[in-house]
Design a protein around this motif. Structure first.
Motif, PDB file in Angstrom:
ATOM      1  N   MET A   1       0.653  -1.266  -0.164  1.00 14.59           N
ATOM      2  CA  MET A   1       0.091   0.002  -0.056  1.00 14.59           C
ATOM      3  C   MET A   1       0.856   1.252  -0.105  1.00 14.59           C
ATOM      4  N   ALA A   2       0.321   2.190  -0.789  1.00 16.08           N
ATOM      5  CA  ALA A   2       1.151   3.470  -0.780  1.00 16.08           C
ATOM      6  C   ALA A   2       1.168   4.227   0.468  1.00 16.08           C
ATOM      7  N   GLN A   3       2.114   4.885   1.110  1.00 15.07           N
ATOM      8  CA  GLN A   3       1.913   5.623   2.154  1.00 15.07           C
ATOM      9  C   GLN A   3       1.726   7.048   1.734  1.00 15.07           C
ATOM     10  N   HIS A   4       1.009   7.773   2.391  1.00 17.07           N
ATOM     11  CA  HIS A   4       0.609   9.165   2.045  1.00 17.07           C
ATOM     12  C   HIS A   4       1.771   9.957   2.793  1.00 17.07           C
ATOM     13  N   THR A   5       2.340  11.118   2.116  1.00 15.31           N
ATOM     14  CA  THR A   5       3.379  12.054   2.587  1.00 15.31           C
ATOM     15  C   THR A   5       2.457  13.290   3.187  1.00 15.31           C
ATOM     16  N   PRO A   6       2.888  13.710   4.409  1.00 13.38           N
ATOM     17  CA  PRO A   6       2.144  14.829   4.889  1.00 13.38           C
ATOM     18  C   PRO A   6       2.534  16.153   4.012  1.00 13.38           C
ATOM     19  N   PRO A   7       1.639  16.986   3.936  1.00 11.72           N
ATOM     20  CA  PRO A   7       2.219  18.220   3.016  1.00 11.72           C
ATOM     21  C   PRO A   7       3.232  18.965   3.742  1.00 11.72           C
ATOM     22  N   THR A   8       4.173  19.474   2.927  1.00  8.00           N
ATOM     23  CA  THR A   8       5.416  20.543   3.573  1.00  8.00           C
ATOM     24  C   THR A   8       4.856  21.643   4.063  1.00  8.00           C
ATOM     25  N   PRO A   9       5.280  22.127   5.287  1.00  3.83           N
ATOM     26  CA  PRO A   9       4.720  23.444   5.743  1.00  3.83           C
ATOM     27  C   PRO A   9       5.311  24.598   5.061  1.00  3.83           C
ATOM     28  N   ARG A  10       4.478  25.492   5.073  1.00  4.68           N
ATOM     29  CA  ARG A  10       4.711  26.601   4.095  1.00  4.68           C
ATOM     30  C   ARG A  10       5.947  27.591   4.712  1.00  4.68           C
ATOM     31  N   ILE A  11       6.841  27.999   4.015  1.00  6.37           N
ATOM     32  CA  ILE A  11       7.895  28.427   4.448  1.00  6.37           C
ATOM     33  C   ILE A  11       7.631  30.261   4.415  1.00  6.37           C
ATOM     34  N   CYS A  12       8.230  30.623   5.495  1.00  2.13           N
ATOM     35  CA  CYS A  12       8.124  32.215   5.616  1.00  2.13           C
ATOM     36  C   CYS A  12       8.469  32.921   4.435  1.00  2.13           C
ATOM     37  N   PRO A  13       8.043  33.549   3.720  1.00  4.89           N
ATOM     38  CA  PRO A  13       8.332  34.569   2.328  1.00  4.89           C
ATOM     39  C   PRO A  13       9.385  35.405   2.902  1.00  4.89           C
ATOM     40  N   VAL A  14       9.328  35.915   4.121  1.00  4.74           N
ATOM     41  CA  VAL A  14      10.259  37.091   4.696  1.00  4.74           C
ATOM     42  C   VAL A  14      11.570  36.504   4.784  1.00  4.74           C
ATOM     43  N   CYS A  15      11.856  35.339   5.479  1.00 10.03           N
ATOM     44  CA  CYS A  15      13.127  34.880   5.909  1.00 10.03           C
ATOM     45  C   CYS A  15      13.779  33.584   5.305  1.00 10.03           C
ATOM     46  N   ASP A  16      12.760  32.956   4.323  1.00 14.13           N
ATOM     47  CA  ASP A  16      12.823  31.886   3.503  1.00 14.13           C
ATOM     48  C   ASP A  16      13.267  30.752   4.302  1.00 14.13           C
ATOM     49  N   GLY A  17      12.628  30.793   5.718  1.00 11.79           N
ATOM     50  CA  GLY A  17      12.893  29.469   6.725  1.00 11.79           C
ATOM     51  C   GLY A  17      14.102  29.737   7.653  1.00 11.79           C
ATOM     52  N   PHE A  18      14.921  30.805   7.490  1.00 10.91           N
ATOM     53  CA  PHE A  18      15.774  31.097   8.282  1.00 10.91           C
ATOM     54  C   PHE A  18      15.350  32.184   9.325  1.00 10.91           C
ATOM     55  N   ALA A  19      14.652  31.291  10.341  1.00 12.47           N
ATOM     56  CA  ALA A  19      13.868  32.375  11.267  1.00 12.47           C
ATOM     57  C   ALA A  19      14.731  32.997  12.335  1.00 12.47           C
ATOM     58  N   SER A  20      15.756  32.461  12.806  1.00  8.34           N
ATOM     59  CA  SER A  20      16.487  33.004  13.999  1.00  8.34           C
ATOM     60  C   SER A  20      18.069  32.907  13.480  1.00  8.34           C
ATOM     61  N   VAL A  21      18.595  34.101  13.779  1.00 10.32           N
ATOM     62  CA  VAL A  21      19.999  34.095  13.493  1.00 10.32           C
ATOM     63  C   VAL A  21      20.851  34.766  14.561  1.00 10.32           C
ATOM     64  N   ALA A  22      22.017  34.448  14.853  1.00 11.77           N
ATOM     65  CA  ALA A  22      22.862  35.021  15.574  1.00 11.77           C
ATOM     66  C   ALA A  22      23.725  35.921  15.139  1.00 11.77           C
ATOM     67  N   VAL A  23      23.827  37.133  15.622  1.00 14.16           N
ATOM     68  CA  VAL A  23      24.617  38.150  15.023  1.00 14.16           C
ATOM     69  C   VAL A  23      25.836  38.566  15.665  1.00 14.16           C
ATOM     70  N   THR A  24      26.888  38.539  15.517  1.00 17.08           N
ATOM     71  CA  THR A  24      27.898  39.109  16.325  1.00 17.08           C
ATOM     72  C   THR A  24      27.922  40.651  16.566  1.00 17.08           C
TER      73      THR A  24
END
Length: 61
Positions: A1-24
């Protein structure tokens, strides 16, 4: 039987998925550690994804 793949989450258009960064801040503290601050994306509040409702906002109704 085929297994269903859950839908991928929608990536934020502002940060492209890189939501937290460390800034020196430049330089090091007395112990020699690099001084950094954490910055979060204002659109997704650091999650990297946005709910479907938020993605559809302003899509023209």
């Amino acid at each position: 039987m085929a297994q269903h793949t859950p839908p991928t989450p929608r990536i934020c258009p502002v940060c492209d998925g890189f939501a937290s960064v460390a800034v020196t801040l430049g330089g090091r503290d007395a112990r020699g550690h690099l001084r950094t601050i954490t910055a979060h994306c204002p659109a997704c509040q650091g999650s990297g994804t946005v709910p479907a409702l938020r993605v559809r906002e302003g899509a023209g109704a």
